[in-house]
Design a protein around this motif. Structure first.
Motif, mmCIF file in Angstrom:
data_model
loop_
_atom_site.group_PDB
_atom_site.id
_atom_site.type_symbol
_atom_site.label_atom_id
_atom_site.label_comp_id
_atom_site.label_asym_id
_atom_site.label_seq_id
_atom_site.Cartn_x
_atom_site.Cartn_y
_atom_site.Cartn_z
ATOM 1 N N PRO A 174 0.794 -1.230 0.000
ATOM 2 C CA PRO A 174 0.000 0.000 0.000
ATOM 3 C C PRO A 174 0.829 1.284 0.000
ATOM 4 N N VAL A 175 2.007 1.283 0.617
ATOM 5 C CA VAL A 175 2.826 2.495 0.668
ATOM 6 C C VAL A 175 4.237 2.137 0.239
ATOM 7 N N ARG A 176 4.848 2.964 -0.591
ATOM 8 C CA ARG A 176 6.225 2.723 -1.021
ATOM 9 C C ARG A 176 7.077 3.958 -0.790
ATOM 10 N N LEU A 177 8.302 3.727 -0.393
ATOM 11 C CA LEU A 177 9.240 4.796 -0.086
ATOM 12 C C LEU A 177 10.596 4.496 -0.718
ATOM 13 N N ASN A 178 11.333 5.537 -1.029
ATOM 14 C CA ASN A 178 12.695 5.389 -1.531
ATOM 15 C C ASN A 178 13.648 5.658 -0.370
ATOM 16 N N THR A 205 13.272 -7.646 5.934
ATOM 17 C CA THR A 205 12.101 -7.130 6.639
ATOM 18 C C THR A 205 12.484 -6.762 8.067
ATOM 19 N N LYS A 206 12.073 -5.549 8.480
ATOM 20 C CA LYS A 206 12.356 -5.074 9.823
ATOM 21 C C LYS A 206 11.063 -4.544 10.447
ATOM 22 N N PRO A 207 10.939 -4.634 11.769
ATOM 23 C CA PRO A 207 9.736 -4.089 12.408
ATOM 24 C C PRO A 207 9.754 -2.560 12.369
ATOM 25 N N GLY A 208 8.616 -1.975 12.033
ATOM 26 C CA GLY A 208 8.481 -0.525 12.041
ATOM 27 C C GLY A 208 7.593 -0.088 13.182
ATOM 28 N N ARG A 209 7.342 1.215 13.264
ATOM 29 C CA ARG A 209 6.537 1.752 14.352
ATOM 30 C C ARG A 209 5.109 1.234 14.294
ATOM 31 N N ASP A 210 4.515 1.213 13.090
ATOM 32 C CA ASP A 210 3.122 0.792 12.937
ATOM 33 C C ASP A 210 2.964 -0.449 12.074
ATOM 34 N N SER A 211 4.007 -0.811 11.343
ATOM 35 C CA SER A 211 3.911 -1.937 10.428
ATOM 36 C C SER A 211 5.314 -2.387 10.057
ATOM 37 N N ASP A 212 5.441 -3.646 9.636
ATOM 38 C CA ASP A 212 6.738 -4.119 9.178
ATOM 39 C C ASP A 212 7.194 -3.336 7.946
ATOM 40 N N LEU A 213 8.503 -3.149 7.854
ATOM 41 C CA LEU A 213 9.109 -2.485 6.703
ATOM 42 C C LEU A 213 9.912 -3.523 5.924
ATOM 43 N N THR A 214 9.642 -3.647 4.644
ATOM 44 C CA THR A 214 10.384 -4.571 3.801
ATOM 45 C C THR A 214 11.255 -3.780 2.837
ATOM 46 N N ARG A 269 8.613 -1.120 1.217
ATOM 47 C CA ARG A 269 7.174 -1.351 1.172
ATOM 48 C C ARG A 269 6.685 -1.522 2.605
ATOM 49 N N THR A 270 5.594 -0.832 2.931
ATOM 50 C CA THR A 270 5.050 -0.879 4.288
ATOM 51 C C THR A 270 3.536 -0.724 4.221
ATOM 52 N N GLY A 271 2.865 -1.242 5.226
ATOM 53 C CA GLY A 271 1.424 -1.090 5.293
ATOM 54 C C GLY A 271 0.995 0.130 6.072
ATOM 55 N N ALA A 272 1.945 0.824 6.687
ATOM 56 C CA ALA A 272 1.606 1.978 7.520
ATOM 57 C C ALA A 272 1.429 3.230 6.677
ATOM 58 N N HIS A 314 -2.198 16.633 -4.157
ATOM 59 C CA HIS A 314 -2.265 17.027 -2.752
ATOM 60 C C HIS A 314 -3.198 16.119 -1.954
ATOM 61 N N ALA A 315 -4.384 15.832 -2.489
ATOM 62 C CA ALA A 315 -5.352 15.000 -1.766
ATOM 63 C C ALA A 315 -4.806 13.587 -1.568
ATOM 64 N N PHE A 316 -4.152 13.041 -2.591
ATOM 65 C CA PHE A 316 -3.573 11.702 -2.484
ATOM 66 C C PHE A 316 -2.494 11.679 -1.404
ATOM 67 N N ALA A 317 -1.657 12.709 -1.391
ATOM 68 C CA ALA A 317 -0.590 12.777 -0.395
ATOM 69 C C ALA A 317 -1.161 12.848 1.013
ATOM 70 N N GLN A 318 -2.196 13.652 1.204
ATOM 71 C CA GLN A 318 -2.803 13.757 2.525
ATOM 72 C C GLN A 318 -3.432 12.442 2.956
ATOM 73 N N ALA A 319 -3.997 11.703 2.001
ATOM 74 C CA ALA A 319 -4.591 10.407 2.329
ATOM 75 C C ALA A 319 -3.530 9.410 2.787
ATOM 76 N N ARG A 320 -2.287 9.674 2.435
ATOM 77 C CA ARG A 320 -1.180 8.821 2.871
ATOM 78 C C ARG A 320 -0.528 9.343 4.150
ATOM 79 N N GLY A 321 -1.175 10.325 4.789
ATOM 80 C CA GLY A 321 -0.672 10.829 6.059
ATOM 81 C C GLY A 321 0.337 11.948 5.934
ATOM 82 N N LEU A 322 0.494 12.507 4.745
ATOM 83 C CA LEU A 322 1.448 13.599 4.535
ATOM 84 C C LEU A 322 0.743 14.946 4.606
ATOM 85 N N PRO A 323 1.481 16.004 4.952
ATOM 86 C CA PRO A 323 0.861 17.327 5.012
ATOM 87 C C PRO A 323 0.617 17.920 3.622
#
Length: 288
Positions: free
Chosen positions: A69-73, A101-110, A136-139, A186-195
């Motif tokens: 659901p969420v991807r980061l570089n 895979t490592k444990p994250g604050r709200d979800s595992d991080l792969t 890749r993370t579910g948080a 902007h709306a998509f970013a906010q839905a992902r928890g970003l300002p």
């Protein structure tokens, strides 16, 4: 006269075209307006911008890396083994080097580490190597920002300050085929928890490359460049890059730098390293 027969790509390799228009857009956005990355540098024409190849990696989803659901570089690295010019046709191959895979604050991080090799079609000589660590993370992504809240060292030299606009971010997305909506919706970013919308990590890497070239002066070539992303930067917010030469900074023709990308709040959001060289026939003094 015998006809030249171009070799067919081997299994796992694909054709990669160094599109001139993509190189021009990346050069314009990042401000690389001097040799060897701009026309007029004799005896060679302009080279591809330093981060051109790493910004065009193979689609991770096509290799089996989950897209949601969420991807980061998390970080990027590239090394040039030989000069490459806009318009050249190369071959490339990408492999997944590791999955952790490592444990994250709200979800595992792969963490997926993808490595790409580029080579010339006719000779099959390697011209560049790149790697990307993608998460890749579910948080939800959260507000971002540096987890370490560090400031750049006092002896780092300010080199550039940029304010990436929405237009520049969209042009960058088009030139690199990176249309992840958090960068321009902007709306998509906010839905992902970003300002709000955030700047591409690889665009920040390109700014680091520009700072390394500017630090080195006329004729500076980026041999190697890497960055880790500790925080996110808002589109439309100032982003500064400072540089500091390493203690074992190299010989007279090459230097090693540590680069610090600083967010609008003064926190280091990006830390990079560069190996720079001066083109043959160029002289002058390094910035520091």
């Amino acid at each position: 006269m015998s006809e030249v027969v171009e070799p067919q790509p081997e299994p796992g390799w694909e054709i990669f075209v160094c599109d001139e228009w993509r190189a021009r857009v990346l050069q314009e956005i990042t401000g690389l307006n001097g040799p060897p990355y701009a026309d007029g540098h004799a005896p060679c024409p302009a080279l591809l911008p330093p981060t051109f190849l790493v910004a065009h990696r193979t689609d991770p989803a096509a290799m089996g890396v989950p897209d949601a659901p969420v991807r980061l570089n998390a970080g990027n690295w590239c090394r040039w083994e030989a000069p490459v010019m806009p318009g050249e046709i190369l071959e490339r191959r990408t492999v997944i080097e590791s999955v952790t895979t490592k444990p994250g604050r709200d979800s595992d991080l792969t963490f997926y580490r993808l490595a790409t090799t580029y080579r010339r079609r006719m000779t099959r000589d390697v011209v560049a190597r790149t790697s990307t660590t993608t998460i890749r993370t579910g948080a939800r992504q959260g507000r971002g920002g540096s987890g370490h809240h560090t400031e750049p060292p006092a002896d780092a030299v300010p080199v550039i300050e940029v304010v990436p606009s929405s237009r520049e971010v969209v042009r960058y997305a088009a030139a690199t085929d990176d249309f992840y909506e958090v960068h321009y919706d902007h709306a998509f970013a906010q839905a992902r928890g970003l300002p709000g919308t955030i700047t591409h990590g690889l665009l920040k890497l390109a700014y680091l490359a520009r700072a390394a070239v500017q630090w080195g002066g006329r004729g500076t070539f980026v041999r190697e460049l890497s960055a880790s992303y500790r925080g996110m930067d808002r589109v439309g917010a100032p982003f500064r890059v400072l540089a500091r030469p390493d203690d074992d900074a190299g010989d007279g023709s090459s230097r090693r730098l540590t680069l610090y990308g600083v967010s609008a709040d003064g926190v280091v959001s990006t830390v990079g390293r560069a190996v720079i060289e001066r083109s043959e026939g160029e002289d002058g003094q390094w910035l520091s």
